[in-house]
Design an enzyme around this catalytic site. Structure first.
Site, PDB file in Angstrom:
ATOM      1  N   GLU A 183      78.266 -41.222 -14.991  1.00 19.10           N
ATOM      2  CA  GLU A 183      77.653 -42.533 -14.696  1.00 19.10           C
ATOM      3  C   GLU A 183      76.771 -42.996 -15.856  1.00 19.10           C
ATOM      4  O   GLU A 183      76.749 -44.185 -16.193  1.00 19.10           O
ATOM      5  CB  GLU A 183      76.856 -42.449 -13.393  1.00 19.10           C
ATOM      6  CG  GLU A 183      77.796 -42.344 -12.184  1.00 19.10           C
ATOM      7  CD  GLU A 183      77.068 -42.079 -10.882  1.00 19.10           C
ATOM      8  OE1 GLU A 183      76.263 -41.118 -10.846  1.00 19.10           O
ATOM      9  OE2 GLU A 183      77.289 -42.815  -9.918  1.00 19.10           O
ATOM     10  N   GLU A 192      81.445 -35.619  -7.053  1.00 15.47           N
ATOM     11  CA  GLU A 192      80.437 -35.612  -5.980  1.00 15.47           C
ATOM     12  C   GLU A 192      81.001 -35.277  -4.609  1.00 15.47           C
ATOM     13  O   GLU A 192      80.328 -34.623  -3.811  1.00 15.47           O
ATOM     14  CB  GLU A 192      79.716 -36.971  -5.912  1.00 15.47           C
ATOM     15  CG  GLU A 192      78.751 -37.226  -7.053  1.00 15.47           C
ATOM     16  CD  GLU A 192      79.391 -37.864  -8.270  1.00 15.47           C
ATOM     17  OE1 GLU A 192      80.626 -37.798  -8.392  1.00 15.47           O
ATOM     18  OE2 GLU A 192      78.657 -38.422  -9.101  1.00 15.47           O
TER      19      GLU A 192
HETATM   20  O1  ZOZ Z   1      78.488 -26.072 -13.407  1.00 16.27           O
HETATM   21  C1  ZOZ Z   1      79.772 -26.656 -13.516  1.00 16.27           C
HETATM   22  C2  ZOZ Z   1      79.805 -27.808 -12.556  1.00 16.27           C
HETATM   23  O2  ZOZ Z   1      80.865 -28.227 -12.148  1.00 16.27           O
HETATM   24  N1  ZOZ Z   1      78.617 -28.324 -12.154  1.00 16.27           N
HETATM   25  C3  ZOZ Z   1      78.472 -29.316 -11.128  1.00 16.27           C
HETATM   26  C4  ZOZ Z   1      78.957 -30.645 -11.576  1.00 16.27           C
HETATM   27  C5  ZOZ Z   1      78.734 -31.653 -10.483  1.00 16.27           C
HETATM   28  O3  ZOZ Z   1      79.118 -31.458  -9.340  1.00 16.27           O
HETATM   29  N2  ZOZ Z   1      78.098 -32.777 -10.856  1.00 16.27           N
HETATM   30  C6  ZOZ Z   1      77.777 -33.814  -9.941  1.00 16.27           C
HETATM   31  C7  ZOZ Z   1      76.387 -33.634  -9.493  1.00 16.27           C
HETATM   32  S1  ZOZ Z   1      75.948 -34.776  -8.218  1.00 16.27           S
HETATM   33  C8  ZOZ Z   1      75.644 -36.215  -9.055  1.00 16.27           C
HETATM   34  O4  ZOZ Z   1      75.660 -36.257 -10.241  1.00 16.27           O
HETATM   35  C9  ZOZ Z   1      75.338 -37.343  -8.118  1.00 16.27           C
HETATM   36  C10 ZOZ Z   1      75.268 -38.666  -8.757  1.00 16.27           C
HETATM   37  O5  ZOZ Z   1      76.216 -39.413  -8.910  1.00 16.27           O
HETATM   38  C11 ZOZ Z   1      73.968 -39.088  -9.187  1.00 16.27           C
HETATM   39  C12 ZOZ Z   1      73.362 -39.871  -8.079  1.00 16.27           C
HETATM   40  C13 ZOZ Z   1      71.973 -40.168  -8.416  1.00 16.27           C
HETATM   41  C14 ZOZ Z   1      71.194 -40.302  -7.178  1.00 16.27           C
HETATM   42  C15 ZOZ Z   1      69.767 -39.970  -7.453  1.00 16.27           C
HETATM   43  C16 ZOZ Z   1      69.134 -39.268  -6.311  1.00 16.27           C
HETATM   44  C17 ZOZ Z   1      68.269 -38.152  -6.792  1.00 16.27           C
HETATM   45  C18 ZOZ Z   1      80.044 -26.992 -14.991  1.00 16.27           C
HETATM   46  C19 ZOZ Z   1      81.507 -27.421 -15.131  1.00 16.27           C
HETATM   47  C20 ZOZ Z   1      79.145 -28.109 -15.442  1.00 16.27           C
HETATM   48  C21 ZOZ Z   1      79.764 -25.763 -15.865  1.00 16.27           C
HETATM   49  O6  ZOZ Z   1      80.496 -24.681 -15.401  1.00 16.27           O
HETATM   50  P1  ZOZ Z   1      80.196 -23.188 -15.934  1.00 16.27           P
HETATM   51  O7  ZOZ Z   1      81.141 -22.294 -15.216  1.00 16.27           O
HETATM   52  O8  ZOZ Z   1      80.184 -23.217 -17.405  1.00 16.27           O
HETATM   53  O9  ZOZ Z   1      78.686 -22.875 -15.500  1.00 16.27           O
HETATM   54  P2  ZOZ Z   1      78.081 -22.637 -14.032  1.00 16.27           P
HETATM   55  O10 ZOZ Z   1      78.812 -23.435 -13.021  1.00 16.27           O
HETATM   56  O11 ZOZ Z   1      77.943 -21.177 -13.808  1.00 16.27           O
HETATM   57  O12 ZOZ Z   1      76.661 -23.325 -14.202  1.00 16.27           O
HETATM   58  C22 ZOZ Z   1      75.636 -22.752 -14.990  1.00 16.27           C
HETATM   59  C23 ZOZ Z   1      74.316 -22.886 -14.259  1.00 16.27           C
HETATM   60  O13 ZOZ Z   1      74.004 -24.282 -14.128  1.00 16.27           O
HETATM   61  C24 ZOZ Z   1      73.761 -24.629 -12.772  1.00 16.27           C
HETATM   62  N3  ZOZ Z   1      74.248 -26.001 -12.570  1.00 16.27           N
HETATM   63  C25 ZOZ Z   1      75.450 -26.497 -12.897  1.00 16.27           C
HETATM   64  N4  ZOZ Z   1      75.518 -27.814 -12.628  1.00 16.27           N
HETATM   65  C26 ZOZ Z   1      74.311 -28.144 -12.108  1.00 16.27           C
HETATM   66  C27 ZOZ Z   1      73.502 -26.993 -12.062  1.00 16.27           C
HETATM   67  N5  ZOZ Z   1      72.249 -27.020 -11.603  1.00 16.27           N
HETATM   68  C28 ZOZ Z   1      71.776 -28.203 -11.149  1.00 16.27           C
HETATM   69  N6  ZOZ Z   1      72.495 -29.348 -11.152  1.00 16.27           N
HETATM   70  C29 ZOZ Z   1      73.762 -29.356 -11.623  1.00 16.27           C
HETATM   71  N7  ZOZ Z   1      74.451 -30.519 -11.641  1.00 16.27           N
HETATM   72  C30 ZOZ Z   1      74.548 -23.602 -11.983  1.00 16.27           C
HETATM   73  O14 ZOZ Z   1      74.023 -23.462 -10.685  1.00 16.27           O
HETATM   74  C31 ZOZ Z   1      74.357 -22.350 -12.826  1.00 16.27           C
HETATM   75  O15 ZOZ Z   1      73.079 -21.841 -12.530  1.00 16.27           O
HETATM   76  P3  ZOZ Z   1      72.792 -20.266 -12.561  1.00 16.27           P
HETATM   77  O16 ZOZ Z   1      71.368 -20.170 -12.179  1.00 16.27           O
HETATM   78  O17 ZOZ Z   1      73.722 -19.687 -11.524  1.00 16.27           O
HETATM   79  O18 ZOZ Z   1      73.110 -19.834 -13.938  1.00 16.27           O
END
Ligand code: ZOZ
Ligand code: NAD
Length: 703
Positions: free
Chosen positions: A110, A130
């Site tokens: 976005e 989402e």
């Molecule tokens: O982490 C993978 C991924 O797919 N992340 C989620 C992507 C996602 O679903 N994004 C949408 C979020 S919702 C949104 O954005 C709503 C919206 O439209 C905004 C609306 C605004 C409204 C305002 C109201 C407040 C990714 C592909 C990015 C990376 O994968 P990897 O396998 O390399 O790494 P992971 O998954 O093990 O992630 C590493 C650490 O990062 C944490 N994390 C990932 N995405 C996060 C997040 N933490 C917070 N927010 C995120 N979006 C994940 O939990 C992990 O943490 P640890 O502690 O386990 O290492």
């Protein structure tokens, strides 16, 4: 300016870099930092254009998901969201170019859509995932994306949530250019080129040409709704995302954003969203084992071997080959080996025909599987997975042989679905190297790998198994050693209740129908027919001596097996099957069940769908609570992840333990006590459940 965002000037271009590891989520401070950087450059005449780029491995992975929980729990007030911030970017008087590497997801895409131009590295992905968190894009994504990509593509991306590669994003006008080489340098060059044109910045919200305000939108949206109802059965968010896109096709941008905000809000506060966010963090939490620190020494896996080329051996071999790991597949009989290789070949050919893999990819994978009738080559294997028939004597014999032929540092894994890992390990002189790797059928497809820790299993072997699960594209969940481990032990109670309900008066299709409606991928009786009723029949016979004398047990499943009705493979089980493999209710089975009920002295009655769900699901989670008490599962979330990935439990209910919390443990406990009074000791509530219910707590808070 907060440190999360850095600004540097490169000639006439301002470069804003986001540094919020690990994934540059839009946590508090990030939008503020970007805004401050823009403001610093607003009046600076020397600056002609701006590049927005992510530091580290990615652009922006979206809103900070942790913040959503704070909002719904009331810990934090929901602010105006990201919408006004994105308008500020879009209204910035100098061109802003988003430079995307890694991923631009959710709020990340976005942000990029509000920029005036987008360039991407060839390996980048963009998406609005989402819906997988039970929400919809909430910062204008449903309004800007259709303006760039067209209604059909935007609807697919927002409703299904799957990210697309950079090349496809280019094709649909979401990105303007793909940059080979150094992305930052390329983006600066691109920004200079744009600035050189001297045109006013191009605002996405003003680009209406792809919105197609014509009747074809109605057909696109109707087809998307139909697909969502089928493929994302029971989920609210995909339908809301489509409603928001519809608003984009009918309303002004401002009105559309207001409609999106209302729909976003509805989703954010839904039980489904809370459950799916629990699942997102849960999948990552299960990888963390309290007594195994991340720095535990790794055991490298370069060569694997499998003993037993049956149903499971074939699937496990493909799972390894698909991950690029060479694997020896050993059988005792040439005929069995040939049959297995033919099944593997057919599976790969089907994938090519369906367009899932290319012929070349499949040929390379197939070449990694080396059939064998001997232990030749096992000495080089870093891991051996045993997948022979389920029987303790045979497993012990195989492990004694492995002890002789394998190198001392090889991991020796058993795919047993119910047997004692410690007894199997005792057949070797290296029990610390022995572990359970419980794959689910079909093993090349199902995401779950239950990793069973024996009392001697070493930490290195566990750490290597968890890492290997990820490499195989699976979610590994560590469990303790008991009969059936976590999944099958709980599922047994669920299946058993389903069968009791039949004898008490529910029809086969009523039981399956109620649980399908609850959201299970299939009803329990149809699952039995698919996996083969003879399998649990054999196990029941083997363990009958352990049953309490006089304990009630369902009769019909044994009778079906005695009649040779083993399920789909014999054309009949709980249902009848024709060539289409569609289950057909069978009056013969109803008669058989009535007969069993008479023998058991049960007076049959009409049973409501709600009772079917309570009896089966509460049976499952009462056993789950015992498993927690015994420490067989580390945390409630481990059980949830097992059921979501191995047993078709609906993700939007968060898994059985999360679902229990949603219903309320007091209510669940009271109902289980009623069942105990009606049906006896099988329903004795777990002491943990009783304690939490009495204290007004939840599994989530206790775990
Ligand atoms: O982490 C993978 C991924 O797919 N992340 C989620 C992507 C996602 O679903 N994004 C949408 C979020 S919702 C949104 O954005 C709503 C919206 O439209 C905004 C609306 C605004 C409204 C305002 C109201 C407040 C990714 C592909 C990015 C990376 O994968 P990897 O396998 O390399 O790494 P992971 O998954 O093990 O992630 C590493 C650490 O990062 C944490 N994390 C990932 N995405 C996060 C997040 N933490 C917070 N927010 C995120 N979006 C994940 O939990 C992990 O943490 P640890 O502690 O386990 O290492
Ligand atoms: P299967 O009957 O399809 O295959 C077992 C194979 O092992 C047979 O081909 C047999 O010839 C071979 N075999 C027997 N002894 C051998 C030896 N000494 N050396 C090499 N090969 C030998 O059985 P399956 O369904 O693949 O189950 C295998 C294991 O996986 C069992 O422990 C089972 O409990 C477990 N499991 C099965 C499933 C399932 O859904 N089928 C799911 C999870 C786990």
């Amino acid at each position: 300016m907060p440190e999360l965002v850095a600004l540097r000037r490169q000639g006439p271009i301002g470069v804003i870099t986001i540094n919020n590891p690990p994934v540059n989520a839009l946590s508090p401070g990030v939008p503020e930092g970007i805004r401050a950087a823009l403001e610093a450059m607003r009046g600076e005449e020397a600056i002609r254009a701006v590049v927005l780029i992510g530091g580290g491995r990615t652009f922006i992975a979206g809103a900070d998901i942790k913040e959503f929980g704070k909002i719904t729990s009331g810990e934090k007030q929901r602010g105006a969201g990201l919408v006004p911030f994105l308008l500020e970017i879009e209204d910035f008087p100098k061109p802003v170019v988003a430079a995307i590497h890694g991923a631009a997801l959710g709020g990340g895409l976005e942000v990029a859509l509000a920029c005036h131009h987008r360039v991407a590295a060839p390996s980048a992905r963009v998406g609005q995932p989402e819906v997988k968190l039970g929400i919809i894009p909430g910062a204008g994504g449903t309004q800007r994306l259709p303006r760039l990509a067209g209604v059909a593509k935007a609807t697919a991306m927002c409703a299904q949530g799957d990210p697309i590669p950079a090349e496809e994003a280019l094709q649909f006008g979401i990105v303007d250019r793909i940059m080979d080489g150094d992305l930052a340098a390329g983006a600066v060059e691109f920004a200079q080129e744009i600035a050189g044109r001297g045109e006013p910045p191009r605002k996405t919200r003003e680009r209406g040409e792809k919105l197609l305000r014509d009747p074809s939108n109605a057909a696109i949206l109707a087809a998307a709704r139909e697909q969502a109802a089928k493929k994302q059965r029971g989920m609210i968010a995909p339908l809301k995302a489509i409603d928001a896109i519809e608003a984009a096709t009918k309303l002004s941008f401002e009105e559309g954003c207001r409609a999106e905000a209302a729909l976003f809000q509805e989703c954010l506060f839904s039980d489904q969203s809370k459950a799916l966010i629990h699942v997102f963090f849960g999948e990552r939490a299960v990888a963390k084992i309290p007594d195994i620190p991340p720095e535990t020494a790794a055991i490298a896996i370069r060569q694997a071997a499998i003993v037993g080329a049956g149903t499971m051996g074939a699937g496990i071999a493909m799972a390894y080959a698909n991950a690029g790991i060479p694997v020896i597949l050993k059988e005792v009989e040439q005929q069995a080996l040939d049959g297995c290789l033919a099944r593997i070949q057919k599976n790969y050919s089907d994938s090519v025909n369906k367009g899932r893999f290319t012929q070349q990819w499949v040929d390379e994978r197939r070449a990694l599987i080396q059939p064998s009738l001997s232990y030749d080559g096992f000495g080089e294997a870093d891991i051996v997975v045993e997948a022979v028939f389920e029987g303790m004597d045979l497993k012990k014999q195989v492990f004694a042989e492995l002890n002789k032929v394998c190198k001392p540092e090889a991991i020796l894994a058993s795919n047993t679905s119910s047997l004692d890992i410690d007894q199997i390990a005792a057949a070797t002189l290296r029990p610390q190297m022995v572990i359970g790797h419980h794959f689910f059928s079909p093993a090349n497809v199902m995401r779950l790998l239950e990793i069973v820790r024996g009392k001697a299993t070493s930490r290195e072997v566990i750490a290597a198994s968890m890492a290997l699960a990820r490499r195989l594209g699976k979610v590994g969940v560590l469990v303790g050693n008991c009969r059936g481990f976590v999944g099958n032990r709980m599922y047994h109670q669920y299946q058993r209740q389903a069968q009791f309900l039949l004898e008490e008066g529910a029809r086969v299709e009523e039981v399956d129908g109620a649980l399908y409606k609850f959201g299970m991928a299939m009803g329990p009786l149809a699952v039995g027919d698919l996996s083969g009723l003879d399998v649990s029949w054999r196990i029941r016979k083997e363990y009958r001596h352990l049953e309490e004398p006089g304990a009630r047990r369902p009769l019909a499943a044994d009778r079906l097996c005695e009649m040779g009705r083993f399920g789909q493979k014999t054309g009949a089980g709980w249902y009848r099957y024709d060539e289409s493999r569609k289950p057909i209710p069978d009056p013969e089975v109803e008669k058989l069940i009535e007969q069993c009920a008479r023998e058991a002295g049960i007076e049959r009655r009409k049973i409501a769908p709600e009772e079917i769900v309570e009896r089966t699901i509460y049976g499952l989670l009462n056993e789950g609570a015992r498993i927690l008490e015994e420490g067989i599962a580390l945390r409630p979330v481990d059980i949830d992840i097992i059921f979501l990935n191995g047993y078709g439990f609906p993700a939007y209910r968060g898994g059985p333990m999360w679902y229990a919390d949603t219903v309320g443990l007091q209510k669940v406990y009271e109902r289980i006590r009623q069942f105990e009074q009606l049906h006896g000791a099988l329903w004795t509530p777990s002491p943990l459940l009783k304690q939490l219910a009495e204290q007004g707590k939840t599994f989530a808070a206790a775990g």
